[in-house]
Design a protein around this motif. Structure first.
Motif, PDB file in Angstrom:
ATOM      1  N   ASN A  35       0.829  -1.217   0.000  1.00 30.60           N
ATOM      2  CA  ASN A  35       0.000   0.000   0.000  1.00 30.60           C
ATOM      3  C   ASN A  35       0.860   1.263   0.000  1.00 30.60           C
ATOM      4  O   ASN A  35       0.566   2.239  -0.708  1.00 30.60           O
ATOM      5  N   ALA A  36       1.941   1.237   0.793  1.00 37.84           N
ATOM      6  CA  ALA A  36       2.816   2.408   0.866  1.00 37.84           C
ATOM      7  C   ALA A  36       3.486   2.673  -0.482  1.00 37.84           C
ATOM      8  O   ALA A  36       3.566   3.820  -0.946  1.00 37.84           O
ATOM      9  N   ILE A  37       3.963   1.601  -1.135  1.00 40.97           N
ATOM     10  CA  ILE A  37       4.655   1.753  -2.428  1.00 40.97           C
ATOM     11  C   ILE A  37       3.678   2.230  -3.499  1.00 40.97           C
ATOM     12  O   ILE A  37       3.987   3.145  -4.284  1.00 40.97           O
ATOM     13  N   VAL A  38       2.487   1.644  -3.555  1.00 41.69           N
ATOM     14  CA  VAL A  38       1.500   2.042  -4.568  1.00 41.69           C
ATOM     15  C   VAL A  38       1.088   3.504  -4.374  1.00 41.69           C
ATOM     16  O   VAL A  38       0.988   4.268  -5.349  1.00 41.69           O
ATOM     17  N   ASN A  39       0.866   3.907  -3.140  1.00 41.96           N
ATOM     18  CA  ASN A  39       0.497   5.308  -2.885  1.00 41.96           C
ATOM     19  C   ASN A  39       1.627   6.257  -3.272  1.00 41.96           C
ATOM     20  O   ASN A  39       1.394   7.340  -3.840  1.00 41.96           O
ATOM     21  N   TYR A  40       2.858   5.854  -2.978  1.00 37.08           N
ATOM     22  CA  TYR A  40       4.028   6.658  -3.346  1.00 37.08           C
ATOM     23  C   TYR A  40       4.132   6.785  -4.868  1.00 37.08           C
ATOM     24  O   TYR A  40       4.341   7.885  -5.414  1.00 37.08           O
ATOM     25  N   LEU A  41       3.958   5.657  -5.574  1.00 35.67           N
ATOM     26  CA  LEU A  41       4.021   5.696  -7.041  1.00 35.67           C
ATOM     27  C   LEU A  41       2.888   6.534  -7.626  1.00 35.67           C
ATOM     28  O   LEU A  41       3.084   7.301  -8.587  1.00 35.67           O
ATOM     29  N   ARG A  42       1.712   6.398  -7.045  1.00 29.09           N
ATOM     30  CA  ARG A  42       0.558   7.149  -7.562  1.00 29.09           C
ATOM     31  C   ARG A  42       0.798   8.661  -7.440  1.00 29.09           C
ATOM     32  O   ARG A  42       0.442   9.432  -8.343  1.00 29.09           O
ATOM     33  N   ARG A  43       1.388   9.072  -6.342  1.00 29.93           N
ATOM     34  CA  ARG A  43       1.671  10.508  -6.146  1.00 29.93           C
ATOM     35  C   ARG A  43       2.686  11.023  -7.156  1.00 29.93           C
ATOM     36  O   ARG A  43       2.781  12.233  -7.404  1.00 29.93           O
ATOM     37  N   ASN A  44       3.464  10.125  -7.742  1.00 29.64           N
ATOM     38  CA  ASN A  44       4.534  10.531  -8.656  1.00 29.64           C
ATOM     39  C   ASN A  44       4.269  10.159 -10.115  1.00 29.64           C
ATOM     40  O   ASN A  44       5.206  10.129 -10.925  1.00 29.64           O
ATOM     41  N   ILE A  45       3.022   9.899 -10.440  1.00 28.11           N
ATOM     42  CA  ILE A  45       2.687   9.660 -11.850  1.00 28.11           C
ATOM     43  C   ILE A  45       2.918  10.956 -12.635  1.00 28.11           C
ATOM     44  O   ILE A  45       2.424  12.020 -12.259  1.00 28.11           O
ATOM     45  N   PRO A  46       3.699  10.876 -13.702  1.00 25.38           N
ATOM     46  CA  PRO A  46       3.998  12.098 -14.480  1.00 25.38           C
ATOM     47  C   PRO A  46       2.734  12.737 -15.054  1.00 25.38           C
ATOM     48  O   PRO A  46       1.745  12.053 -15.316  1.00 25.38           O
ATOM     49  N   LYS A  47       2.804  14.018 -15.223  1.00 23.60           N
ATOM     50  CA  LYS A  47       1.677  14.734 -15.829  1.00 23.60           C
ATOM     51  C   LYS A  47       1.431  14.199 -17.233  1.00 23.60           C
ATOM     52  O   LYS A  47       2.359  13.956 -17.988  1.00 23.60           O
ATOM     53  N   TYR A  52       2.654 -18.951 -21.839  1.00 26.44           N
ATOM     54  CA  TYR A  52       3.147 -17.711 -21.234  1.00 26.44           C
ATOM     55  C   TYR A  52       4.358 -17.948 -20.319  1.00 26.44           C
ATOM     56  O   TYR A  52       4.594 -17.197 -19.387  1.00 26.44           O
ATOM     57  N   GLU A  53       5.125 -19.014 -20.588  1.00 29.24           N
ATOM     58  CA  GLU A  53       6.223 -19.356 -19.697  1.00 29.24           C
ATOM     59  C   GLU A  53       7.348 -18.312 -19.708  1.00 29.24           C
ATOM     60  O   GLU A  53       8.205 -18.308 -18.823  1.00 29.24           O
ATOM     61  N   ASP A  54       7.349 -17.408 -20.698  1.00 28.80           N
ATOM     62  CA  ASP A  54       8.383 -16.364 -20.723  1.00 28.80           C
ATOM     63  C   ASP A  54       8.001 -15.161 -19.850  1.00 28.80           C
ATOM     64  O   ASP A  54       8.813 -14.260 -19.647  1.00 28.80           O
ATOM     65  N   ARG A  55       6.793 -15.155 -19.319  1.00 24.58           N
ATOM     66  CA  ARG A  55       6.348 -14.018 -18.498  1.00 24.58           C
ATOM     67  C   ARG A  55       6.791 -14.242 -17.059  1.00 24.58           C
ATOM     68  O   ARG A  55       6.009 -14.598 -16.170  1.00 24.58           O
ATOM     69  N   THR A  56       8.059 -14.019 -16.829  1.00 19.61           N
ATOM     70  CA  THR A  56       8.701 -14.409 -15.570  1.00 19.61           C
ATOM     71  C   THR A  56       8.860 -13.271 -14.572  1.00 19.61           C
ATOM     72  O   THR A  56       9.280 -13.515 -13.438  1.00 19.61           O
ATOM     73  N   ASN A  57       8.569 -12.032 -14.967  1.00 16.37           N
ATOM     74  CA  ASN A  57       8.839 -10.896 -14.094  1.00 16.37           C
ATOM     75  C   ASN A  57       7.547 -10.167 -13.730  1.00 16.37           C
ATOM     76  O   ASN A  57       6.639 -10.046 -14.539  1.00 16.37           O
ATOM     77  N   VAL A  58       7.509  -9.673 -12.486  1.00 14.52           N
ATOM     78  CA  VAL A  58       6.280  -9.053 -11.963  1.00 14.52           C
ATOM     79  C   VAL A  58       6.438  -7.530 -11.946  1.00 14.52           C
ATOM     80  O   VAL A  58       7.478  -7.004 -11.532  1.00 14.52           O
ATOM     81  N   TYR A  59       5.401  -6.837 -12.422  1.00  9.92           N
ATOM     82  CA  TYR A  59       5.404  -5.379 -12.388  1.00  9.92           C
ATOM     83  C   TYR A  59       4.137  -4.881 -11.700  1.00  9.92           C
ATOM     84  O   TYR A  59       3.160  -5.623 -11.522  1.00  9.92           O
ATOM     85  N   LEU A  60       4.174  -3.610 -11.313  1.00  7.10           N
ATOM     86  CA  LEU A  60       3.024  -2.962 -10.671  1.00  7.10           C
ATOM     87  C   LEU A  60       2.260  -2.141 -11.703  1.00  7.10           C
ATOM     88  O   LEU A  60       2.848  -1.359 -12.446  1.00  7.10           O
ATOM     89  N   PHE A  61       0.957  -2.320 -11.704  1.00  8.67           N
ATOM     90  CA  PHE A  61       0.055  -1.590 -12.594  1.00  8.67           C
ATOM     91  C   PHE A  61      -0.684  -0.593 -11.699  1.00  8.67           C
ATOM     92  O   PHE A  61      -1.570  -0.959 -10.938  1.00  8.67           O
ATOM     93  N   VAL A  62      -0.301   0.704 -11.765  1.00  5.97           N
ATOM     94  CA  VAL A  62      -0.835   1.715 -10.846  1.00  5.97           C
ATOM     95  C   VAL A  62      -1.617   2.760 -11.622  1.00  5.97           C
ATOM     96  O   VAL A  62      -1.082   3.407 -12.529  1.00  5.97           O
ATOM     97  N   ASP A  63      -2.878   2.939 -11.245  1.00  2.40           N
ATOM     98  CA  ASP A  63      -3.735   3.941 -11.884  1.00  2.40           C
ATOM     99  C   ASP A  63      -3.797   5.185 -11.005  1.00  2.40           C
ATOM    100  O   ASP A  63      -3.666   5.118  -9.775  1.00  2.40           O
ATOM    101  N   SER A  64      -4.004   6.331 -11.636  1.00  2.00           N
ATOM    102  CA  SER A  64      -4.079   7.588 -10.874  1.00  2.00           C
ATOM    103  C   SER A  64      -5.300   7.626  -9.966  1.00  2.00           C
ATOM    104  O   SER A  64      -5.312   8.343  -8.964  1.00  2.00           O
ATOM    105  N   ASP A  65      -6.322   6.856 -10.280  1.00  3.29           N
ATOM    106  CA  ASP A  65      -7.523   6.783  -9.453  1.00  3.29           C
ATOM    107  C   ASP A  65      -7.388   5.614  -8.483  1.00  3.29           C
ATOM    108  O   ASP A  65      -7.386   4.447  -8.890  1.00  3.29           O
ATOM    109  N   PRO A  66      -7.263   5.871  -7.182  1.00  6.01           N
ATOM    110  CA  PRO A  66      -7.070   4.777  -6.221  1.00  6.01           C
ATOM    111  C   PRO A  66      -8.264   3.822  -6.153  1.00  6.01           C
ATOM    112  O   PRO A  66      -8.115   2.693  -5.685  1.00  6.01           O
ATOM    113  N   ASN A  67      -9.418   4.272  -6.591  1.00  6.34           N
ATOM    114  CA  ASN A  67     -10.612   3.430  -6.533  1.00  6.34           C
ATOM    115  C   ASN A  67     -10.846   2.638  -7.818  1.00  6.34           C
ATOM    116  O   ASN A  67     -11.801   1.870  -7.896  1.00  6.34           O
ATOM    117  N   TYR A  68      -9.984   2.843  -8.791  1.00  2.00           N
ATOM    118  CA  TYR A  68     -10.143   2.117 -10.046  1.00  2.00           C
ATOM    119  C   TYR A  68      -9.847   0.644  -9.802  1.00  2.00           C
ATOM    120  O   TYR A  68      -8.817   0.271  -9.217  1.00  2.00           O
TER     121      TYR A  68
END
Length: 266
Positions: free
Chosen positions: A175-187, A227-243
């Motif tokens: 939660n802390a990381i997602v909120n931090y990333l959301r605050r820093n989404i580029p314009k 999909y065996e090559d999909r080995t790495n995990v990323y965060l999908f963060v939207d500007s709307d926290p309720n999305y």
């Protein structure tokens, strides 16, 4: 004597049984020859009676010996079955021990790698490299407009900061990381995709490190051989926290996203 000692002697039960059969046949042959000797050698009544008594004694001994041989054969059959069962159990035990040793070796290696990483001495991070602090971990993100950072480039970005690609260990950190990333989404950006240090096995659906926290995107967790090559995990963060459609997903390391979250243990 332990059963393993018993097995190790490798008793040749078949040879013992063959020896008993030879002994029985030899005894029968002896009686047969003795009968022929009497029939081909006419003698007085006393001698015939004497020979007859001897023959009867031999027959009684033969009967007794036959019974003993049958009992021995029965014991040998039971012993052979026991020996085969012990050999089978011994083989199963060896295989089980081998599997345990392999698992222990893997666990020791994983524990050693984890300890080396978590005890690695790092210089005190600068404020630039400690934008978010959760417990004893400093996080910082590099976020770019557009998607042009693959996983190897993300790793290089963190290394230049004397950091590692960030892991997510629990819900509080997530939660802390997602909120931090959301605050820093580029314009101009509505959402961002950020690399993490978590890995994913699309065949078993296991994550590495095993104690990682996961909160998967509702529509993005491809798994299976395709999909065996999909080995790495990323965060999908939207500007709307309720999305609803945001969270974690897996992708090949060659795909390009907006950036990376880095961490430094302090």
């Amino acid at each position: 004597m332990g059963w393993l000692d018993f097995v190790s002697r490798n008793l040749d039960i078949t040879n013992i049984r063959m020896g008993l059969n030879k002994l029985e046949n030899k005894f029968d042959e002896k009686i047969e020859n003795f009968g022929k000797e009497i029939s081909g050698n006419p003698e007085s009544g006393n001698q015939i009676e004497e020979h007859s008594n001897k023959l009867n004694n031999l027959l009684r001994k033969n009967t007794k010996q036959s019974v003993e041989i049958r009992e021995l054969k029965k014991d040998l059959v039971e012993m052979q079955e026991m020996n085969e069962k012990l050999v089978e159990d011994n083989n199963k035990m060896k295989k089980a021990i081998s599997r345990i040793e392999q698992k222990l070796a893997v666990s020791e290696e994983q524990l050693s790698n984890k300890t080396d990483k978590e005890t690695r001495l790092k210089p005190t991070p600068s404020q630039e490299n400690c934008k978010l602090k959760v417990g004893q971990i400093c996080y910082s993100a590099v976020i770019q407009v557009g998607s042009d950072v693959n996983y190897n480039e993300a790793d290089d970005i963190c290394k230049k900061r004397n950091a590692d690609i960030g892991l997510i260990r629990d819900e509080k950190s997530y939660n802390a990381i997602v909120n931090y990333l959301r605050r820093n989404i580029p314009k101009g950006e509505v959402l961002i995709r950020i690399w993490t240090g978590i890995h994913f096995d699309s065949m078993t659906r296991d994550v590495t490190p095993a104690n990682s926290f996961t909160k998967w995107h509702p529509d993005f967790l491809p798994s299976g051989t395709k999909y065996e090559d999909r080995t790495n995990v990323y965060l999908f963060v939207d500007s709307d926290p309720n999305y609803r459609y945001q969270g974690m997903a897996n992708a090949p390391p060659t795909w390009e996203y907006n950036g990376v979250i880095c961490e430094i243990l302090i």
